[in-house]
Design an enzyme around this catalytic site. Structure first.
Site, PDB file in Angstrom:
ATOM      1  N   HIS A 138       0.287  -1.203   0.002  1.00 40.99           N
ATOM      2  CA  HIS A 138       0.466  -0.489   0.145  1.00 40.99           C
ATOM      3  C   HIS A 138       0.687   1.317   0.097  1.00 40.99           C
ATOM      4  O   HIS A 138       1.678   1.225   0.978  1.00 40.99           O
ATOM      5  CB  HIS A 138      -0.746   0.319   1.249  1.00 40.99           C
ATOM      6  CG  HIS A 138      -2.222   1.521   1.116  1.00 40.99           C
ATOM      7  ND1 HIS A 138      -2.660   0.817   0.678  1.00 40.99           N
ATOM      8  CD2 HIS A 138      -2.126   2.423   2.276  1.00 40.99           C
ATOM      9  CE1 HIS A 138      -3.292   2.421   0.933  1.00 40.99           C
ATOM     10  NE2 HIS A 138      -2.700   2.914   1.782  1.00 40.99           N
ATOM     11  N   LYS A 159      -1.211  11.206   1.715  1.00 41.25           N
ATOM     12  CA  LYS A 159       0.252  10.598   0.373  1.00 41.25           C
ATOM     13  C   LYS A 159      -0.067  10.920  -0.751  1.00 41.25           C
ATOM     14  O   LYS A 159       0.436  11.466  -2.232  1.00 41.25           O
ATOM     15  CB  LYS A 159       0.119   8.768   0.791  1.00 41.25           C
ATOM     16  CG  LYS A 159       0.298   8.407   1.419  1.00 41.25           C
ATOM     17  CD  LYS A 159       0.440   6.883   1.818  1.00 41.25           C
ATOM     18  CE  LYS A 159      -0.784   6.096   1.623  1.00 41.25           C
ATOM     19  NZ  LYS A 159      -1.629   6.396   2.631  1.00 41.25           N
ATOM     20  N   ASP A 177      -2.226   4.620  -4.833  1.00 40.86           N
ATOM     21  CA  ASP A 177      -2.973   3.251  -3.741  1.00 40.86           C
ATOM     22  C   ASP A 177      -2.340   1.607  -3.324  1.00 40.86           C
ATOM     23  O   ASP A 177      -1.487   1.656  -2.521  1.00 40.86           O
ATOM     24  CB  ASP A 177      -3.934   2.996  -3.886  1.00 40.86           C
ATOM     25  CG  ASP A 177      -5.360   2.338  -2.563  1.00 40.86           C
ATOM     26  OD1 ASP A 177      -4.274   3.053  -1.459  1.00 40.86           O
ATOM     27  OD2 ASP A 177      -6.175   1.973  -3.458  1.00 40.86           O
ATOM     28  N   ARG A 243      17.138  13.973  13.335  1.00 40.71           N
ATOM     29  CA  ARG A 243      17.446  15.678  12.679  1.00 40.71           C
ATOM     30  C   ARG A 243      18.682  15.799  12.057  1.00 40.71           C
ATOM     31  O   ARG A 243      18.388  16.886  11.836  1.00 40.71           O
ATOM     32  CB  ARG A 243      17.231  15.958  14.231  1.00 40.71           C
ATOM     33  CG  ARG A 243      15.591  16.614  15.114  1.00 40.71           C
ATOM     34  CD  ARG A 243      16.210  17.642  15.534  1.00 40.71           C
ATOM     35  NE  ARG A 243      15.375  19.040  15.899  1.00 40.71           N
ATOM     36  CZ  ARG A 243      15.809  20.100  16.048  1.00 40.71           C
ATOM     37  NH1 ARG A 243      15.608  19.924  17.214  1.00 40.71           N
ATOM     38  NH2 ARG A 243      15.705  21.157  15.619  1.00 40.71           N
TER      39      ARG A 243
END
Length: 309
Positions: A138, A159, A177, A243
């Site tokens: 997916h 998305k 999808d 980070r």
């Protein structure tokens, strides 16, 4: 499940010397191609008749020097009812006995002007793709700066909307999808759209749109290698995110390890641009330019300098 000989003829151009409806329906079950050298001498202990039989200059010359009935009997042993196809390379003249054997075994007989090595490579590449075990993941697969990027995340995270923004920025949609994936080799995994969903994208509140119709043929791509995975997740203040870019996270796709970047999503963040930057940074790393490493090296030098002072 195999690949029908008819499908091979649709993909690769050959001159058809003999075929029939039943011969074209035969299935090829392996991507391996045999050049029947030892088999033509009569050694059939490890013969694999289910493979395509490819005749190059050596095999053709040997058969050419076998006289009359011996040649027919030799070819009849090499080509069985299981043999899906016989291919003769380099436009070499096809002996009458080979045509007779092809008809007797109801096996497609083909001729090509290409060399044996080139034919072998074309057939193997096509069959490897067609016969590969496929699975489904997916997500959204995009081609961004020539890098195949699989965008994943929880349902409703954005998305498809991010993919649409990337299309507007000039990148190409491969699949939305549902992404069908298969292992090409130990280092490469490929992704394709499901046939029913090709060029389509679902947008909540809008419905299904055809990206090629709205944005042109340059906005879509039929398939892509998956080089990088991006996982979108909801930004939470107590979540620890990388980070500095020092995490070396990978995910398994069809048995291939693919590097993954996790990107937090919240209001005000331009996720499409961030993904662009992540892809450019990934490409720079593959070329040997690692910004994080350079920063850490500089930091180490600065710390060492301050200690001396």
């Amino acid at each position: 499940m195999g690949v029908k000989v008819a499908a091979l003829l649709e993909k690769i151009k050959f001159d058809v010397i003999y075929s029939s409806e039943t011969a074209l329906e035969k299935e090829i079950t392996t991507s391996d191609v045999t050049r029947p050298g030892l088999e033509m001498t009569g050694y059939l202990a490890y013969y694999t008749p289910e493979r395509i039989q490819l005749f190059g200059m050596k095999e053709w010359s040997y058969a050419q020097n076998v006289i009359g009935d011996n040649r027919y009997d030799l070819l009849k042993n090499v080509v069985t009812d299981e043999t899906p196809a016989i291919i003769v390379a380099r436009d070499l003249a096809i002996q009458d006995e080979m045509i007779c054997v092809a008809k007797k075994r109801d096996t497609v007989l083909l001729q090509s002007s290409e060399t044996t090595s080139r034919i072998n490579g074309q057939i193997t590449a096509f069959l490897d793709e067609q016969l590969a075990v496929r699975s489904t993941v997916h997500g959204v697969l995009m081609d961004i700066f020539g890098i195949g990027v699989l965008i994943q995340g929880a349902s409703g995270i954005g998305k498809s909307e991010t993919a649409l923004e990337l299309v507007k920025l000039g990148h190409r949609l491969v699949a939305d999808d549902r992404v069908d994936i298969y292992k090409k080799d130990n280092l490469t995994v490929m992704g394709h759209p499901a046939e029913l969903l090709k060029h389509l994208m679902e947008l909540r509140g809008v419905g299904i749109i055809n990206v090629m119709t709205l944005f042109g043929t340059g906005a879509v791509k039929g398939g892509s290698q998956i080089d990088l995975a991006v996982y979108l997740e909801t930004y939470e203040a107590n979540n620890a995110f990388d980070r500095l870019g020092i995490d070396d996270t990978q995910i398994d796709l069809a048995g291939v390890h693919v590097p993954q970047t996790r990107i937090p999503v919240k209001t005000g963040r331009n996720v499409a641009v961030i993904i662009e930057a992540a892809v450019m940074n990934f490409r720079a790393k593959t070329m040997g330019f690692d910004s994080t490493k350079m920063f850490m090296d500089s930091l180490s030098v600065e710390i060492a300098h301050n200690k001396e002072v």
